[in-house]
Each structure stands twice: as C-alpha cells, then as structure tokens.
Enzyme design. Sequence first.
Site, PDB file in Angstrom:
ATOM      1  N   ASP A  61       0.835  -1.200   0.000  1.00 13.62           N
ATOM      2  CA  ASP A  61       0.000   0.000   0.000  1.00 13.62           C
ATOM      3  C   ASP A  61       0.872   1.253   0.000  1.00 13.62           C
ATOM      4  O   ASP A  61       1.964   1.245  -0.575  1.00 13.62           O
ATOM      5  CB  ASP A  61      -0.930  -0.031   1.229  1.00 13.62           C
ATOM      6  CG  ASP A  61      -2.292   0.555   0.936  1.00 13.62           C
ATOM      7  OD1 ASP A  61      -2.379   1.791   0.807  1.00 13.62           O
ATOM      8  OD2 ASP A  61      -3.268  -0.199   0.844  1.00 13.62           O
ATOM      9  N   HIS A  86      -3.542   5.907   3.450  1.00 11.50           N
ATOM     10  CA  HIS A  86      -4.348   4.806   2.916  1.00 11.50           C
ATOM     11  C   HIS A  86      -3.957   3.468   3.544  1.00 11.50           C
ATOM     12  O   HIS A  86      -4.805   2.719   4.041  1.00 11.50           O
ATOM     13  CB  HIS A  86      -4.194   4.761   1.392  1.00 11.50           C
ATOM     14  CG  HIS A  86      -5.114   3.826   0.684  1.00 11.50           C
ATOM     15  ND1 HIS A  86      -4.782   2.521   0.407  1.00 11.50           N
ATOM     16  CD2 HIS A  86      -6.355   4.017   0.168  1.00 11.50           C
ATOM     17  CE1 HIS A  86      -5.776   1.944  -0.245  1.00 11.50           C
ATOM     18  NE2 HIS A  86      -6.746   2.833  -0.418  1.00 11.50           N
ATOM     19  N   ASN A 137     -13.089   0.160  -7.393  1.00 12.81           N
ATOM     20  CA  ASN A 137     -14.221   1.086  -7.407  1.00 12.81           C
ATOM     21  C   ASN A 137     -14.624   1.310  -8.863  1.00 12.81           C
ATOM     22  O   ASN A 137     -14.442   2.380  -9.435  1.00 12.81           O
ATOM     23  CB  ASN A 137     -13.833   2.401  -6.733  1.00 12.81           C
ATOM     24  CG  ASN A 137     -13.397   2.177  -5.298  1.00 12.81           C
ATOM     25  OD1 ASN A 137     -13.856   1.248  -4.635  1.00 12.81           O
ATOM     26  ND2 ASN A 137     -12.503   3.016  -4.803  1.00 12.81           N
ATOM     27  N   SER A 188     -11.148  -0.682  -1.216  1.00  9.59           N
ATOM     28  CA  SER A 188      -9.853  -0.860  -0.545  1.00  9.59           C
ATOM     29  C   SER A 188     -10.035  -1.275   0.906  1.00  9.59           C
ATOM     30  O   SER A 188      -9.305  -2.121   1.426  1.00  9.59           O
ATOM     31  CB  SER A 188      -9.054   0.445  -0.585  1.00  9.59           C
ATOM     32  OG  SER A 188      -8.571   0.721  -1.864  1.00  9.59           O
TER      33      SER A 188
END
Length: 309
Positions: A71, A104, A195, A255
């Site tokens: 990430d 994130h 998404n 996510s």
Amino acid sequence: MKRKIVAFLILGLMFLLVIIINLDMEMREGENTHSKVDIDYDKKQYVPWGVNLIGNIKGANSKVVKVAILDSGIEKAHPDLEGKVVKEFNATDPDNPSRDVLGHGTAVAGIITANDNDRGILGVTQNVEIYSVKVIKDDGKIDREHFLNGLAWAISQNVDVINLSLGFQKNFPELQKLVETAINKGIIVVAASGNAHGMNSQYPARYHKVISVGAVDKNLKPTNFTATGKVDFVAPGVDILSINRNGYSHFDGTSFSVGYITGIVAEILSRESINKNEKIVSDVKEQLEKMSSKSEINKSVGHGVPKFK
C-alpha cells in the site's frame, strides 16, 4: 474539407484523452474517500460497524499470522498499531524510510488489526504481525516496477496473507506470474475488486485463485461504486471508521472492504489447522463460503459477507 479535417482532429484528441485517462486510472490505487472525525478516542474504545457485523473478535491466539500489506506505507507509531508492524520495505524508494503520506495503508492496517487496548478502535483480529510494503507513491500513483518489486519482497518473506487494496485495469504477464508464485507457495492473496462502478473487477482480483472483494453499505446492499463480475465476497465499504496518520477518519471504498476479508482470513488461519500449500486458497474459500449468507445480498457480487456469528 476543412470541416472534415477539424472533425478528424477533434476525434483524434478525444481518443488521445481517453488513453491518457485510462493509463492514469490504471496506475492509481482507486477512488477512495475519507473524512476526519473529532472524537476523544483516548477515553473509550469504539467498535466500528463493520467489526460488529462480522463478529467482535477480542483477544489473541498463540498462532500469529504474517500479513503483508502492499500500500502507501503504514504509520506504525500510531497507538492503535503499536507493536504490529514487524518489518518494512519501501519499494518506491528503497534507500529511504517508509512514510505513509496518504494515510491509505494505515487505514487498511487499522481495519485488519487495530489494537485491543481500551482506546481508539478495534480491528478484526489481534492475531497478526504486519509486513508493510510501500508500493504507492506519495502522489497516489503506482509504478509497475515498484509494485512488482514489493510483491516479490513480500513473497520472499514467506508471509501467510497478502493484502492488495489496489489494482490495475489491465492484466500483464509479470503480475500474473508473481501472483501465481505466491499462491503456489501457499500464500493467500486478497485483492480489491476496485471502485469500478458496476464494471468488471480489476487485476489481480480477477484471477481465479485470488480472493476478490467488493463493497456493501450498512444495509448490506452493494455500493454504487463496487465492481461486479469476478467478486468472491463482499464486506463493509462505506462510512468505515479506521485510523489515519495522526487520528481517526471515516473511509469509503473497496480498498477498505479488503481489510475486513484479510482480517477474517487471518483469524481463520490462526484458529484452524490448514496446511500451507497450493490448496490453501480453496480450503480458506470454502470456510469463507460457509460463513457467508447468499440470501442477504445480490448474488452478482459474490457469496455475501463472511461472519463469525
């Protein structure tokens, strides 16, 4: 004649713009949103709605599961992650420390395993140690070379689970080969379907032996941004309370749904005696299917939400 030339030039520019947009989207981790919350988390521990939904798992087992999170890096000094990050690799800049500028990766780690410490929030499982692999640059983009190097490093650490809250719009051979290497070594790969607003899943979530994850809201309805097609399971992906670099925020996106499934998989591995080999993915998927209820949700987006209760 001039009108035809102008029209041709306009079409050419539009085609070029579509290519540029597609390339840019392919290299990003997804359109995830978040909003900061101002609550005094020093006085009380909050259990996010997603953790309540799948089952409030408190306490740790003796078996610890190694989870690699590829990430934007992880803020390991956050009180809710204290002691959880055991190793780091900055694939975007190996000569420098791994800092999470975007927040994130820190949010994903919080969903998986925020400490049960009577403050802050509670993660899905306490039975993990985190291997933080920074593959997302500070501008939010992903270079293929960085990602592949990070994935190879995670495999070399012989982790049990790889969390990919990211993906690529297009398949490429190097990605497929490395993912197959991980699976053949008995490493479970959990990835965001993306998404995609109703379109098919991104890669590597679309691979057969990768556990792909979509998103649902508090009513267990598929979100308007979740992918369809190759989606194995779904998990909370709206109004997700987790940690940020210096506090707490609410997040939206597939996510963060991945973090829930990774946490559940890690908890299964810590509880069950499952051999670490190429069959482990099918064994764990079978367990997840038994924990899920298809009647709760649109069957076009997976088997449902796995739950411990």
